[in-house]
Design a protein around this motif. Structure first.
Motif, PDB file in Angstrom:
ATOM      1  N   ARG A   1       6.967   6.923   2.556  1.00  0.00           N
ATOM      2  CA  ARG A   1       6.403   8.088   2.667  1.00  0.00           C
ATOM      3  C   ARG A   1       7.432   9.043   2.511  1.00  0.00           C
ATOM      4  NH1 ARG A   1       2.953   8.100   8.314  1.00  0.00           N
ATOM      5  NH2 ARG A   1       4.814   7.536   8.962  1.00  0.00           N
ATOM      6  N   ARG A   2       8.470   9.150   2.881  1.00  0.00           N
ATOM      7  CA  ARG A   2       9.748   9.687   2.787  1.00  0.00           C
ATOM      8  C   ARG A   2      10.013  10.223   1.316  1.00  0.00           C
ATOM      9  NH1 ARG A   2      12.323   7.848   6.989  1.00  0.00           N
ATOM     10  NH2 ARG A   2      13.786   6.266   5.793  1.00  0.00           N
ATOM     11  N   ASN A   3       9.775   9.283   0.468  1.00  0.00           N
ATOM     12  CA  ASN A   3       9.769   8.947  -0.858  1.00  0.00           C
ATOM     13  C   ASN A   3       9.031   9.948  -1.572  1.00  0.00           C
ATOM     14  OD1 ASN A   3      10.528   8.868  -3.976  1.00  0.00           O
ATOM     15  ND2 ASN A   3      10.861   6.730  -3.337  1.00  0.00           N
ATOM     16  N   PRO A   4       9.575  11.172  -2.043  1.00  0.00           N
ATOM     17  CA  PRO A   4       8.786  12.033  -2.760  1.00  0.00           C
ATOM     18  C   PRO A   4       7.801  11.104  -4.094  1.00  0.00           C
ATOM     19  CG  PRO A   4      10.451  12.895  -3.210  1.00  0.00           C
ATOM     20  CD  PRO A   4      10.571  11.961  -1.789  1.00  0.00           C
ATOM     21  N   MET A   5       8.321  10.803  -4.528  1.00  0.00           N
ATOM     22  CA  MET A   5       7.764  10.110  -6.030  1.00  0.00           C
ATOM     23  C   MET A   5       6.607   9.096  -5.753  1.00  0.00           C
ATOM     24  SD  MET A   5       8.584  10.820  -8.220  1.00  0.00           S
ATOM     25  CE  MET A   5      10.289  11.498  -9.875  1.00  0.00           C
ATOM     26  N   VAL A   6       6.616   8.567  -4.368  1.00  0.00           N
ATOM     27  CA  VAL A   6       5.713   7.931  -4.102  1.00  0.00           C
ATOM     28  C   VAL A   6       4.541   8.649  -4.101  1.00  0.00           C
ATOM     29  CG1 VAL A   6       4.564   6.554  -2.570  1.00  0.00           C
ATOM     30  CG2 VAL A   6       7.006   6.135  -2.434  1.00  0.00           C
ATOM     31  N   THR A   7       4.199  10.226  -3.827  1.00  0.00           N
ATOM     32  CA  THR A   7       3.026  10.455  -3.264  1.00  0.00           C
ATOM     33  C   THR A   7       2.996  11.334  -4.904  1.00  0.00           C
ATOM     34  OG1 THR A   7       5.069  11.315  -1.201  1.00  0.00           O
ATOM     35  CG2 THR A   7       2.416  12.449  -2.036  1.00  0.00           C
ATOM     36  N   ILE A   8       3.571  11.657  -5.541  1.00  0.00           N
ATOM     37  CA  ILE A   8       3.431  11.920  -6.892  1.00  0.00           C
ATOM     38  C   ILE A   8       2.640  10.848  -7.178  1.00  0.00           C
ATOM     39  CG2 ILE A   8       3.734  12.926  -8.847  1.00  0.00           C
ATOM     40  CD1 ILE A   8       6.344  14.381  -7.224  1.00  0.00           C
ATOM     41  N   ALA A   9       3.052   9.985  -7.944  1.00  0.00           N
ATOM     42  CA  ALA A   9       2.692   8.659  -8.713  1.00  0.00           C
ATOM     43  C   ALA A   9       1.216   7.930  -7.911  1.00  0.00           C
ATOM     44  CB  ALA A   9       3.513   7.255  -8.455  1.00  0.00           C
ATOM     45  N   LEU A  10       1.163   8.334  -6.755  1.00  0.00           N
ATOM     46  CA  LEU A  10       0.106   7.816  -6.039  1.00  0.00           C
ATOM     47  C   LEU A  10      -0.922   8.523  -6.081  1.00  0.00           C
ATOM     48  CD1 LEU A  10      -0.564   4.362  -4.637  1.00  0.00           C
ATOM     49  CD2 LEU A  10      -0.297   6.074  -2.375  1.00  0.00           C
ATOM     50  N   GLY A  11      -0.826   9.595  -6.193  1.00  0.00           N
ATOM     51  CA  GLY A  11      -2.031  10.555  -6.414  1.00  0.00           C
ATOM     52  C   GLY A  11      -2.177  11.617  -7.475  1.00  0.00           C
ATOM     53  N   VAL A  12      -1.591  10.755  -8.629  1.00  0.00           N
ATOM     54  CA  VAL A  12      -1.748  10.537 -10.388  1.00  0.00           C
ATOM     55  C   VAL A  12      -2.732   9.496 -10.219  1.00  0.00           C
ATOM     56  CG1 VAL A  12      -1.021  10.182 -12.618  1.00  0.00           C
ATOM     57  CG2 VAL A  12      -0.156  11.263 -11.120  1.00  0.00           C
ATOM     58  N   LEU A  13      -2.407   7.707  -9.842  1.00  0.00           N
ATOM     59  CA  LEU A  13      -3.470   6.827 -10.398  1.00  0.00           C
ATOM     60  C   LEU A  13      -4.627   7.239  -9.387  1.00  0.00           C
ATOM     61  CD1 LEU A  13      -0.454   3.879  -9.594  1.00  0.00           C
ATOM     62  CD2 LEU A  13      -1.599   4.944 -11.775  1.00  0.00           C
ATOM     63  N   ILE A  14      -4.476   7.979  -8.251  1.00  0.00           N
ATOM     64  CA  ILE A  14      -6.011   7.999  -7.446  1.00  0.00           C
ATOM     65  C   ILE A  14      -6.841   8.186  -8.392  1.00  0.00           C
ATOM     66  CG2 ILE A  14      -7.297   8.357  -5.391  1.00  0.00           C
ATOM     67  CD1 ILE A  14      -5.042   7.423  -3.275  1.00  0.00           C
ATOM     68  N   LEU A  15      -5.834   9.813  -8.895  1.00  0.00           N
ATOM     69  CA  LEU A  15      -6.665  10.522  -9.783  1.00  0.00           C
ATOM     70  C   LEU A  15      -7.698  10.032 -10.521  1.00  0.00           C
ATOM     71  CD1 LEU A  15      -7.481  13.998  -9.125  1.00  0.00           C
ATOM     72  CD2 LEU A  15      -5.683  14.409 -10.589  1.00  0.00           C
ATOM     73  N   ILE A  16      -6.566   9.193 -11.450  1.00  0.00           N
ATOM     74  CA  ILE A  16      -7.133   8.769 -13.110  1.00  0.00           C
ATOM     75  C   ILE A  16      -8.547   7.872 -12.450  1.00  0.00           C
ATOM     76  CG2 ILE A  16      -6.790   7.351 -14.818  1.00  0.00           C
ATOM     77  CD1 ILE A  16      -3.673   8.882 -14.615  1.00  0.00           C
ATOM     78  N   ALA A  17      -8.046   6.666 -11.389  1.00  0.00           N
ATOM     79  CA  ALA A  17      -8.606   5.460 -10.736  1.00  0.00           C
ATOM     80  C   ALA A  17     -10.473   6.192 -10.645  1.00  0.00           C
ATOM     81  CB  ALA A  17      -8.355   4.810  -9.833  1.00  0.00           C
ATOM     82  N   LEU A  18     -10.114   7.216  -9.767  1.00  0.00           N
ATOM     83  CA  LEU A  18     -11.612   8.424  -9.159  1.00  0.00           C
ATOM     84  C   LEU A  18     -11.920   8.670 -10.908  1.00  0.00           C
ATOM     85  CD1 LEU A  18     -10.244  10.182  -6.381  1.00  0.00           C
ATOM     86  CD2 LEU A  18     -12.053   7.807  -6.605  1.00  0.00           C
TER      87      LEU A  18
END
Lengths: 530, 283
Positions: free
Chosen positions: B18-35
């Motif tokens: 959770r401390r890694n901002p990259m994770v937030t971005i990557a996960l956010g992008v992936l969720i967005l694309i998947a949705l």
């Protein structure tokens, strides 16, 4: 990792090289014409190849006994000055020119014709397309300048076929001594140019044949060639080919991608030229033994649903013509009174015809009859994906569900022998109506290339009549009647009529491209530098 | 106990993630694309299959935000449906590969007699480059969604099998495995409750990384023409069809390639972060 880095570096280097070509403009040797193309042949032996890449070079290195006029309708003299046909249509006697020599200086005689034909017609050999020679009984040379060509059954199309590159007269002694290396390491011909060197997949160099003077007058220059050297250069990438032409690295090509035509048309330094006649038709064949396709009304409905005009304009950027006949209306023995109405794009007629046949529109937007959806299966080449998708889209709009299966050129021939599809898409070259009719429609050709499974006594009878005709009128009458009959039967949906387009740069003078076999540069006798 | 150890390291991993901002971005992008891919039919008013040849290769405009493709269809719509297909092949393929590879790896570590045979087979699989392997499989199995999933799955399987075996072997060396065996626990319970439960973090990490590769492989197969038959939209084949028009209509290939790039990059970032977070040496 290192692999991908190398390849991106290579791509970068390619880009830089391309830019360099464009900037500098490649200087070519005086007297040399360079022709660009995308693929090479595996060998240059007229009897062992059916590839255009081989044909186009062989036409420059060798001659046939006879050739065809620019409109492909008249047989013209080449190595044979004149010929006679016996009354029974079985024996052709050719009288050869006496002034012809091979590139190595050897005189050309009737023995070379007999030797060439004997090698080609060897039953167990690796030789191709021998059916074009007809049912040969014997080929003999009563003297040095006469050839007697005897058939077992008449073949009204033989002289036309003899203009094809497979009939190019080779040096039989060289072929025997070189074996597998014939047409690879050397080729001794009687053509306007002589084989100089070949680096496979790079370039093939031809030098002018000094003293050549036996070209066909009806086709232009009779010889010798007006340029000293012709280089056939392989440029596999379409975009690079376009850039090379722009940069002057090549002087001409027939292999331009359709999207590039407009830019060369707009540029006054370049010209796009086409042969008077050269025939290649793209079509969709219909298998008449399949459940829905048995019904001629359904076949007509499918035909009206496909918009070949949009395919020609959009996918081919207007560089080909939409077709409404199985073969060109300009081809020898096409009957102008043939009814082509069933092949026009008219989706309203599709609807009317299907309703007439008892189809009802289902809730899914597709027609159905007796609870069965009007769904058809289509086989095509994966290189014609865009055409397939366009046809699928058109049929979908008309309420016909098309299941498209695309295969590559190695797999498709076996698939096309199956009985599991309703429609297939293909394109084919031909010289005239008789050539096209013989190729596809005889019941002997079932299941391939008669993939329509068209088994019809009337067709076989007219085909035999046309083939055994001993004069032009009788042949034309039979083939015209057959053409009309087959068009009435709606076995194909014609799509496009394609002619090769040659793009030439500022160094080359405009010339009349040749039409036989799609080898647009012909004998090369008409190539001339500004 | 084993459960406590695993929960402890799990929560630490999660904190680091959770401390890694990259994770937030990557996960956010992936969720967005998947949705976007899942809800494609509601997001666009265009029919992904309705062709309009005379409207082909139009540049981006107010009507078609990303322009039209070579059949005159709305490119954005095609990309949304294409992402659907590509992600489905990637997901199902990876899941299939992970199940098979995981099972092979765990069994190889648990049943030592099978180890030699299994691992030699895996070595054979590994000796082929995954693209070549996927290509041949797709060619043999013929076109179709299921054959693509199998091809992608079998291509990611060997790597997962290797990782699982490695992870399982270190668990097998633990005393509790011997204890379990000595008190007569059945194989099923030893394999599932102890071996898998303790060996799974590296397997999961590797699978996330493999997901990116699987999507890329799916797109590559589509690009090379071994994908699905038309008119199905698939990101790789959209990129391939636009390639012929790079000079006159660069938007088709560019848009599809960027989307593939973003998906694969996000998975790789996620996998990297997961690996770093789980790395005990880094703590």
């Amino acid at each position: 990792m290192s692999l991908s880095r190398t390849s991106s570096l290579a791509r970068l280097a390619g880009g830089v090289a391309l830019a360099a070509i464009t900037a500098a403009g490649a200087a070519q040797a005086e007297g040399t014409v360079t022709i660009g193309r995308t693929s090479d042949a595996d060998r240059y032996d007229p009897q062992r190849s059916s590839a255009l890449a081989a044909a186009e070079v062989l036409y420059m290195m060798g001659d046939t006994l006879v050739t065809l006029s620019h409109d492909l309708k008249t047989v013209e003299p080449a190595l044979a000055e004149s010929w006679e046909l016996s009354d029974d249509g079985l024996t052709y006697t050719f009288h050869l020119r006496k002034d012809v020599t091979y590139c190595d200086g050897k005189a050309f005689t009737a023995k070379d014709v007999v030797g060439s034909m004997e090698r080609w017609l060897t039953p167990e050999g690796p030789y191709v397309s021998a059916w074009k020679a007809g049912t040969v009984d014997s080929i003999t040379a009563p003297d040095d300048y006469t050839v007697v060509y005897k058939l077992k059954s008449p073949s009204s199309g033989l002289l036309y076929q003899m203009a094809q590159f497979n009939f190019i007269i080779i040096d039989p002694e060289q072929a025997a001594s070189l074996g597998d290396d014939f047409g690879v390491k050397a080729f001794n011909g009687t053509g306007a140019y002589c084989f100089d060197s070949w680096t496979p997949n790079d370039s093939l160099v031809l030098k002018k044949h000094e003293g050549y003077a036996w070209g066909t007058a009806a086709l232009g220059n009779t010889g010798p060639a007006k340029v000293d050297e012709v280089v056939w250069k392989i440029i596999p990438e379409e975009a690079t080919l376009v850039a090379s032409l722009q940069a002057g690295e090549i002087d001409g090509t027939y292999a331009l991608p359709a999207w590039a035509f407009a830019q060369f048309e707009a540029d006054p330094g370049f010209k796009l030229i086409q042969p008077v006649a050269s025939f290649r038709t793209h079509y969709v064949g219909m298998k008449v033994t399949r459940p829905f396709m048995q019904d001629i009304k359904v076949r007509e409905a499918v035909s009206h649903a496909i918009d070949q005009g949009a395919i020609a304009d959009a996918i081919f950027f207007g560089t080909v013509k939409p077709a409404e006949a199985y073969y060109s209306e300009d081809a020898l023995d096409f009957d102008p009174s043939t009814d082509l109405a069933p092949f026009a794009y008219d989706p309203d007629k599709t609807k009317a015809l299907l309703e007439e046949e008892g189809f009802t529109m289902g809730s899914d937007g597709f027609w159905q009859k007796d609870g069965e959806k009007l769904a058809l299966t289509y086989y095509g080449f994966n290189t014609s994906r865009e055409q397939a998708e366009a046809i699928q889209g058109d049929l979908r709009k008309a309420g016909i569900d098309l299941n498209v299966e695309l295969y590559d050129s190695t797999a498709i021939w076996a698939k096309l022998r199956e009985q599991t599809y309703d429609l297939y898409q293909m394109d084919y070259p031909y010289l005239n109506a008789g050539d096209a009719l013989n190729l596809y429609f005889s019941s002997d050709s079932i299941p391939s290339p008669n993939r329509m499974m068209w088994d019809d006594a009337e067709t076989d009878k007219l085909l035999a009549e046309g083939n055994s005709a001993v004069n032009d009128e009788a042949r034309a009458k039979a083939f015209m009647a057959l053409g009309k009959h087959l068009h009435e039967s709606i076995l194909w949906k014609p799509l496009l009529l394609e002619k090769p387009t040659v793009a030439i740069g500022p160094r080359l003078k405009e010339f009349q491209p040749a039409g036989i076999s799609g080898a647009a540069f012909g004998t090369g006798l008409n190539l001339e530098l500004n | 106990m084993t459960d406590a150890t695993y929960t402890g390291s799990g929560s630490r991993t999660w904190r680091r993630l959770r401390r890694n901002p990259m994770v937030t971005i990557a996960l956010g992008v992936l969720i967005l694309i998947a949705l976007a891919a899942i809800f494609a039919p509601w997001l666009t008013s265009f029919d992904p299959y309705e062709t309009a040849l005379r409207q082909r290769l139009k540049p981006p405009s107010a009507e078609h935000l990303l322009g039209t493709d070579s059949q005159g269809r709305d490119l954005l719509t095609r990309l949304l449906y294409g992402a659907r297909t590509t992600l489905l092949i990637g997901c199902a393929g990876t899941a299939f590969g992970a199940l098979l590879g995981g099972a092979i790896g765990l069994c190889a570590a648990f049943y030592r007699r099978l180890d030699g045979v299994f691992m030699r087979v895996i070595d054979v699989f590994l000796s082929f480059p995954s693209i070549l392997f996927g290509l041949s499989l797709a060619a043999i199995l013929g076109p179709g969604l299921d054959s693509l999933i199998i091809a992608v799955g079998l291509s990611v399987m060997p790597g997962i099998a290797r990782i699982s075996r490695g992870a399982a072997l270190s668990v097998m060396a633990q005393d509790y495995m011997d204890s379990g065996r000595s008190i007569g626990l059945p194989d099923r319970s030893l394999l599932g409750r102890y071996l898998l439960a303790n060996a799974y973090p590296p397997i999961l990490t590797y699978t996330t990384l493999a997901f990116g590769d699987a999507v890329l492989l799916a797109a590559t197969l589509g690009f090379l023409g071994l994908g699905l038959q038309p008119p199905t939209a698939e990101l790789g084949s959209i990129a391939a069809e636009g390639r012929s028009f790079l000079f006159i209509a660069p938007h088709v290939s560019t848009a599809a390639s960027i989307l593939i790039f973003v998906i694969v990059l996000s998975f790789n970032l996620l996998g990297d972060a997961l690996r770093d977070a789980g790395d005990r040496r880094a703590s």
